[in-house]
Scaffold this active site. Structure first.
Site, PDB file in Angstrom:
ATOM      1  N   GLU A 177       0.827  -1.220   0.000  1.00  0.00           N
ATOM      2  CA  GLU A 177       0.000   0.000   0.000  1.00  0.00           C
ATOM      3  C   GLU A 177       0.853   1.258   0.000  1.00  0.00           C
ATOM      4  OE1 GLU A 177      -3.313  -0.064   2.729  1.00  0.00           O
ATOM      5  OE2 GLU A 177      -3.501   2.109   2.702  1.00  0.00           O
ATOM      6  N   LYS A 220      -7.596  -0.280  11.359  1.00  0.00           N
ATOM      7  CA  LYS A 220      -7.013  -0.817  10.112  1.00  0.00           C
ATOM      8  C   LYS A 220      -5.778  -0.005   9.752  1.00  0.00           C
ATOM      9  CE  LYS A 220      -6.465  -1.287   5.456  1.00  0.00           C
ATOM     10  NZ  LYS A 220      -5.633  -0.476   4.558  1.00  0.00           N
ATOM     11  N   ASP A 280       3.891 -13.776  12.166  1.00  0.00           N
ATOM     12  CA  ASP A 280       2.555 -14.202  11.756  1.00  0.00           C
ATOM     13  C   ASP A 280       1.594 -13.012  11.823  1.00  0.00           C
ATOM     14  OD1 ASP A 280      -0.004 -15.297  11.647  1.00  0.00           O
ATOM     15  OD2 ASP A 280       0.528 -17.076  12.799  1.00  0.00           O
ATOM     16  N   HIS A 320      -2.215  10.364  -0.791  1.00  0.00           N
ATOM     17  CA  HIS A 320      -2.381   9.014  -1.297  1.00  0.00           C
ATOM     18  C   HIS A 320      -2.345   9.009  -2.813  1.00  0.00           C
ATOM     19  CE1 HIS A 320      -3.551   4.944  -0.422  1.00  0.00           C
ATOM     20  NE2 HIS A 320      -4.411   4.976  -1.414  1.00  0.00           N
TER      21      HIS A 320
HETATM   22  C1  MEV Z   1      -6.071   3.386   4.795  1.00  0.00           C
HETATM   23  O1  MEV Z   1      -5.372   2.215   4.479  1.00  0.00           O
HETATM   24  C2  MEV Z   1      -6.024   3.658   6.284  1.00  0.00           C
HETATM   25  C3  MEV Z   1      -6.906   4.802   6.780  1.00  0.00           C
HETATM   26  O2  MEV Z   1      -8.252   4.641   6.307  1.00  0.00           O
HETATM   27  C4  MEV Z   1      -6.849   4.791   8.283  1.00  0.00           C
HETATM   28  C5  MEV Z   1      -7.829   5.718   8.966  1.00  0.00           C
HETATM   29  O3  MEV Z   1      -8.899   6.016   8.373  1.00  0.00           O
HETATM   30  O4  MEV Z   1      -7.547   6.102  10.102  1.00  0.00           O
HETATM   31  C6  MEV Z   1      -6.437   6.144   6.242  1.00  0.00           C
END
Ligand code: MEV
Length: 430
Positions: free
Chosen positions: A90, A268, A284, A382
């Site tokens: 990513e 995430k 792992d 991004h």
């Molecule tokens: C993207 O991989 C991760 C985010 O969505 C985390 C977040 O929203 O805090 C940018």
């Protein structure tokens, strides 16, 4: 019943597939799937592990898949500067850690700690007619249980690890009460799954005898809540762009703390950093992810793994705490040459040090995401990186990649259809 899948003339029951070499298996797959030569050649390319090593690591190996390893700079953990290898597909993940760590570097970086390196294995006993008594009978055998566990792994005991504690719980289930024994074992620099699973399996007949029931499962718990890694850091309010930015970030955290829909994405983002280091070091990722998310829900509602506040001087302080069962010995960590190389880059000598650095990266990753989300949004940063991927995907090569990516960003249209048209223009065909 008719299937919507195209019917394959060949059977997937390939006799002796597991005994073949990776090359022979690839030939079978090529013919089964009707692959063209270029596709087969792609699968045949070794990455940075030999396919024969891959064949020892998993079953039926035919290929390897390479994921970029980037280095997070600016990271200072407990006063020591470290370069952190991160394996991720990513874009923006590595850059976010570099930027976030830079903004707290002068204020001291990250302070970390670890609760212990204890792991838990569970032994499930069903059918005891007197579960309350069974529980006490098992607890009475603590000394014997310790002896049996330690005898399973004398090397671990020699290294200072081994059995530490015993817990027996009664849980209500759809099938009636179950007596669940937890053995708590210090696995030191190993992740510990093999060590504790062996112990749990070895203990099963005794637990059946003492508990007067039937043992089914004997397996570690990924909710490794005796093996918590912690990290905290302070970002001076002026280094992050002022009080408005700080307050927006705290509001972002409060949103995640209050709402599982947001907490899922917030966590995430944290795992973007954590899993990248876990993967780079051959550990792992699924075990760590399972532990992290379960820990985030331990009080009955899924919430944020981090906490953010303003300190008495108005600076932004963040903290993270989560189970981090990673090791330096055993599994892929020991045999994957790139994982070994990444550990050398990190310069860690214990599993706890590794876990603590990983926790710091998780905190930095969260800082980066919250800051972007609370200010310009994540698409701006991004998209510049994503534009490179789109450029490559539509066939740009060499210098065309950067040139095309710049055009897409400039137009604020990082899309495949726009990229095709712009590439044609760049080549004088538009
Ligand atoms: C993207 O991989 C991760 C985010 O969505 C985390 C977040 O929203 O805090 C940018």
């Amino acid at each position: 019943m008719s299937s919507t899948f195209p019917q394959n003339a060949r059977s997937s029951r390939i006799s002796g597939f597991h005994k073949m070499s990776p090359e022979q298996r690839l030939a079978e797959v090529e013919s089964f799937a009707g692959l063209d030569a270029a596709t087969t050649a792609q699968l045949g390319k070794a990455g940075n592990i030999d396919p024969h090593l891959a064949d020892h690591m998993i079953e039926n190996a035919i290929s390897t898949i390479s994921i970029p390893v980037g280095i997070a700079t600016n990271v200072k953990v407990d006063g020591r500067d470290v370069l952190v290898p991160m394996a991720t597909e990513e874009s923006s993940v590595v850059a976010a850690v570099c930027n976030s760590a830079r903004q707290c570097y002068d204020a001291g970086g990250f302070i970390t700690s670890m609760s212990s390196t204890n792991m838990i294995a569970q032994i499930q006993l069903v059918g005891a007619s007197d579960p309350e008594n069974a529980r006490i009978r098992i607890l009475e055998r603590k000394a014997e249980i310790a002896e049996i566990c330690d005898a399973c792994d004398p090397m671990l005991v020699k290294l200072g690890g081994g059995f530490r504690d015993l817990e027996v719980r009664i849980i209500e289930s759809k099938g009636g009460p179950m007596v669940i024994t937890h053995i708590i074992v210090d696995t030191r620099d190993a992740m510990g799954a093999n060590a504790v699973n062996t112990m749990a399996e070895r203990l099963a007949p005794q637990i059946e005898g003492w508990g007067q029931g039937k043992v089914y499962l004997r397996i570690l718990s990924n909710l490794a809540d005796r093996r918590l890694a912690r990290a905290r850091a302070t970002w001076p309010v002026e280094a992050i762009g002022g009080e408005k930015v700080r307050d927006g970030m705290i509001a972002a955290y409060q949103f995640a703390a209050a709402d599982p829909y947001r907490a899922s994405t917030h966590n995430k983002g944290i795992m973007n950093g954590i899993s990248a280091v876990v993967l780079a070091t051959g550990n792992d990722t699924r075990a760590v992810e399972a532990g992290a998310h379960t820990y985030a829900a331990r009080n009955g509602r899924y919430t944020s793994l981090t906490h953010w506040e303003a300190d008495k001087d108005g600076n932004l302080t963040g903290a993270i705490e989560l189970p981090l069962a990673v090791g330096l010995i055993g599994g892929a960590t020991k045999i994957h040459p790139t994982a070994q190389a990444c550990l050398k880059v990190l310069g860690v000598s214990t599993a706890s040090e590794l876990a603590q650095i990983i926790a710091a990266v998780g905190l930095a990753q969260n800082f980066g995401a919250m800051k972007a989300l609370a200010t310009v949004g994540i698409q701006q940063g991004h998209m510049s990186l994503h534009a490179n991927n789109v450029a490559i995907a539509v066939g740009a090569v060499g210098e065309e990649v950067a040139a095309l990516a710049a055009i897409l960003v400039e137009k604020k249209q990082v899309r495949q259809d726009v990229a095709v048209a712009e590439l044609a223009k760049l080549r004088g065909q538009g």
